[in-house]
Design a protein around this motif. Sequence first.
Motif, mmCIF file in Angstrom:
data_model
loop_
_atom_site.group_PDB
_atom_site.id
_atom_site.type_symbol
_atom_site.label_atom_id
_atom_site.label_comp_id
_atom_site.label_asym_id
_atom_site.label_seq_id
_atom_site.Cartn_x
_atom_site.Cartn_y
_atom_site.Cartn_z
ATOM 1 N N LEU A 47 -106.250 33.052 -71.912
ATOM 2 C CA LEU A 47 -105.305 34.107 -71.537
ATOM 3 C C LEU A 47 -104.167 34.219 -72.539
ATOM 4 O O LEU A 47 -103.690 35.319 -72.834
ATOM 5 C CB LEU A 47 -104.770 33.855 -70.130
ATOM 6 N N LYS A 48 -103.713 33.098 -73.082
ATOM 7 C CA LYS A 48 -102.657 33.144 -74.102
ATOM 8 C C LYS A 48 -103.141 33.929 -75.322
ATOM 9 O O LYS A 48 -102.402 34.729 -75.889
ATOM 10 C CB LYS A 48 -102.241 31.736 -74.522
ATOM 11 N N ILE A 49 -104.384 33.700 -75.707
ATOM 12 C CA ILE A 49 -104.943 34.428 -76.853
ATOM 13 C C ILE A 49 -105.038 35.918 -76.534
ATOM 14 O O ILE A 49 -104.664 36.766 -77.336
ATOM 15 C CB ILE A 49 -106.328 33.865 -77.229
ATOM 16 N N ALA A 50 -105.526 36.246 -75.332
ATOM 17 C CA ALA A 50 -105.670 37.653 -74.946
ATOM 18 C C ALA A 50 -104.317 38.357 -74.921
ATOM 19 O O ALA A 50 -104.180 39.481 -75.418
ATOM 20 C CB ALA A 50 -106.342 37.749 -73.577
ATOM 21 N N LEU A 51 -103.306 37.717 -74.361
ATOM 22 C CA LEU A 51 -101.983 38.336 -74.310
ATOM 23 C C LEU A 51 -101.359 38.443 -75.693
ATOM 24 O O LEU A 51 -100.632 39.387 -75.986
ATOM 25 C CB LEU A 51 -101.067 37.571 -73.356
ATOM 26 N N SER A 52 -101.656 37.488 -76.550
ATOM 27 C CA SER A 52 -101.178 37.572 -77.924
ATOM 28 C C SER A 52 -101.794 38.789 -78.617
ATOM 29 O O SER A 52 -101.108 39.523 -79.338
ATOM 30 C CB SER A 52 -101.536 36.298 -78.677
ATOM 31 N N SER A 72 -96.926 25.151 -76.200
ATOM 32 C CA SER A 72 -96.335 26.276 -75.478
ATOM 33 C C SER A 72 -95.996 27.460 -76.376
ATOM 34 O O SER A 72 -95.894 28.577 -75.907
ATOM 35 C CB SER A 72 -95.077 25.825 -74.740
ATOM 36 N N ASP A 73 -95.821 27.267 -77.685
ATOM 37 C CA ASP A 73 -95.453 28.385 -78.554
ATOM 38 C C ASP A 73 -96.648 28.992 -79.299
ATOM 39 O O ASP A 73 -96.515 29.991 -79.974
ATOM 40 C CB ASP A 73 -94.390 27.951 -79.554
ATOM 41 N N LEU A 74 -97.819 28.404 -79.165
ATOM 42 C CA LEU A 74 -98.981 28.899 -79.888
ATOM 43 C C LEU A 74 -99.686 30.001 -79.106
ATOM 44 O O LEU A 74 -100.000 29.842 -77.934
ATOM 45 C CB LEU A 74 -99.955 27.751 -80.151
ATOM 46 N N HIS A 75 -99.908 31.108 -79.739
ATOM 47 C CA HIS A 75 -100.636 32.245 -79.174
ATOM 48 C C HIS A 75 -99.989 32.835 -77.923
ATOM 49 O O HIS A 75 -100.667 33.412 -77.101
ATOM 50 C CB HIS A 75 -102.092 31.881 -78.892
ATOM 51 N N LEU A 76 -98.699 32.671 -77.797
ATOM 52 C CA LEU A 76 -98.019 33.357 -76.700
ATOM 53 C C LEU A 76 -97.768 34.787 -77.117
ATOM 54 O O LEU A 76 -97.597 35.082 -78.300
ATOM 55 C CB LEU A 76 -96.680 32.676 -76.381
ATOM 56 N N PRO A 77 -97.718 35.709 -76.185
ATOM 57 C CA PRO A 77 -97.427 37.090 -76.561
ATOM 58 C C PRO A 77 -96.033 37.185 -77.153
ATOM 59 O O PRO A 77 -95.160 36.385 -76.842
ATOM 60 C CB PRO A 77 -97.525 37.862 -75.248
ATOM 61 N N HIS A 78 -95.854 38.171 -78.019
ATOM 62 C CA HIS A 78 -94.561 38.370 -78.648
ATOM 63 C C HIS A 78 -93.598 39.111 -77.736
ATOM 64 O O HIS A 78 -92.497 39.432 -78.112
ATOM 65 C CB HIS A 78 -94.726 39.171 -79.944
ATOM 66 N N PHE A 79 -94.039 39.420 -76.534
ATOM 67 C CA PHE A 79 -93.225 40.177 -75.595
ATOM 68 C C PHE A 79 -93.642 39.804 -74.192
ATOM 69 O O PHE A 79 -94.634 39.137 -73.975
ATOM 70 C CB PHE A 79 -93.420 41.681 -75.794
ATOM 71 N N SER A 80 -92.888 40.249 -73.247
ATOM 72 C CA SER A 80 -93.243 40.065 -71.850
ATOM 73 C C SER A 80 -92.990 41.387 -71.138
ATOM 74 O O SER A 80 -92.049 42.088 -71.464
ATOM 75 C CB SER A 80 -92.379 38.960 -71.240
ATOM 76 N N GLY A 135 -106.905 44.914 -58.240
ATOM 77 C CA GLY A 135 -105.850 45.239 -59.175
ATOM 78 C C GLY A 135 -104.721 44.241 -59.053
ATOM 79 O O GLY A 135 -104.651 43.464 -58.109
ATOM 80 N N ALA A 136 -103.863 44.267 -60.028
ATOM 81 C CA ALA A 136 -102.678 43.407 -60.032
ATOM 82 C C ALA A 136 -101.579 44.174 -60.751
ATOM 83 O O ALA A 136 -101.842 44.992 -61.620
ATOM 84 C CB ALA A 136 -102.967 42.092 -60.733
ATOM 85 N N ASN A 137 -100.365 43.928 -60.371
ATOM 86 C CA ASN A 137 -99.284 44.713 -60.951
ATOM 87 C C ASN A 137 -98.079 43.850 -61.300
ATOM 88 O O ASN A 137 -96.965 44.270 -61.161
ATOM 89 C CB ASN A 137 -98.872 45.822 -59.984
ATOM 90 N N ASN A 138 -98.325 42.657 -61.763
ATOM 91 C CA ASN A 138 -97.216 41.759 -62.039
ATOM 92 C C ASN A 138 -97.000 41.599 -63.537
ATOM 93 O O ASN A 138 -96.938 40.495 -64.060
ATOM 94 C CB ASN A 138 -97.466 40.407 -61.371
ATOM 95 N N GLY A 139 -96.901 42.707 -64.255
ATOM 96 C CA GLY A 139 -96.605 42.667 -65.680
ATOM 97 C C GLY A 139 -97.636 41.858 -66.447
ATOM 98 O O GLY A 139 -98.826 42.000 -66.250
ATOM 99 N N ASP A 140 -97.175 40.993 -67.334
ATOM 100 C CA ASP A 140 -98.102 40.230 -68.151
ATOM 101 C C ASP A 140 -98.810 39.141 -67.360
ATOM 102 O O ASP A 140 -99.701 38.476 -67.870
ATOM 103 C CB ASP A 140 -97.427 39.656 -69.393
ATOM 104 N N LYS A 141 -98.466 38.951 -66.090
ATOM 105 C CA LYS A 141 -99.177 38.005 -65.238
ATOM 106 C C LYS A 141 -100.370 38.684 -64.548
ATOM 107 O O LYS A 141 -101.173 38.029 -63.893
ATOM 108 C CB LYS A 141 -98.226 37.412 -64.187
ATOM 109 N N ALA A 142 -100.500 39.987 -64.682
ATOM 110 C CA ALA A 142 -101.588 40.715 -64.027
ATOM 111 C C ALA A 142 -102.945 40.246 -64.536
ATOM 112 O O ALA A 142 -103.872 40.076 -63.754
ATOM 113 C CB ALA A 142 -101.427 42.219 -64.253
ATOM 114 N N LEU A 143 -103.075 40.042 -65.837
ATOM 115 C CA LEU A 143 -104.357 39.627 -66.397
ATOM 116 C C LEU A 143 -104.803 38.285 -65.814
ATOM 117 O O LEU A 143 -105.949 38.156 -65.380
ATOM 118 C CB LEU A 143 -104.263 39.531 -67.929
#
Length: 167
Positions: A2-7, A49-57, A153-161
């Motif tokens: 998931l970290k990779i996908a969000l990145s 914790s800092d590897l492949h995290l999205p650059h935004f939330s 469905g999910a609607n919690n921002g970047d936690k939706a995925l």
Amino acid sequence: TLKIALSQASNLGDPSDDASVTHAAEGMLSKSEANSLRQLINDSQSFSSDLHLPHFSVESGPAASQVLVMGPDDFIVAVVSSLNRPFGSGIITPSGVLLNSQMLDFSWQNKTMNHSIPRPQNLIQPRKRPLSFLLPTIVRPSEGMCGTYLCLGANNGDKALSSIVQV
């Protein structure tokens, strides 16, 4: 994973405005890119914790709703709506429609819902669509196969995925 996908998703935005967005989306669908990213996945350890995290939330807040319906003919419809915050923009049209705060989905300093660093692919511009993390999801069996249909469905921002993946 998931970290990779969000990145990867952090490079997305309105493709009609920025060619790099189209290039990023093509890369996300590339088998060679998938093979190289697959090499980063290790079931026996986690990334730092800092590897492949999205650059935004992105946070959609409590003001999103969804209707997911499957009819007897196996047609599935998913409708997702977000005001982005309670009572949206606070503006009601003469016909009584409450307008949303979709402007908050754009990336702009000290105005995004989480005060994130502005991203060029998602900066506010005329006629541009903002990046959104509303994720209506329909899963069905392969053509001609028996199986279970699923609509969620999910609607919690970047936690939706991660919410959809867990279900």
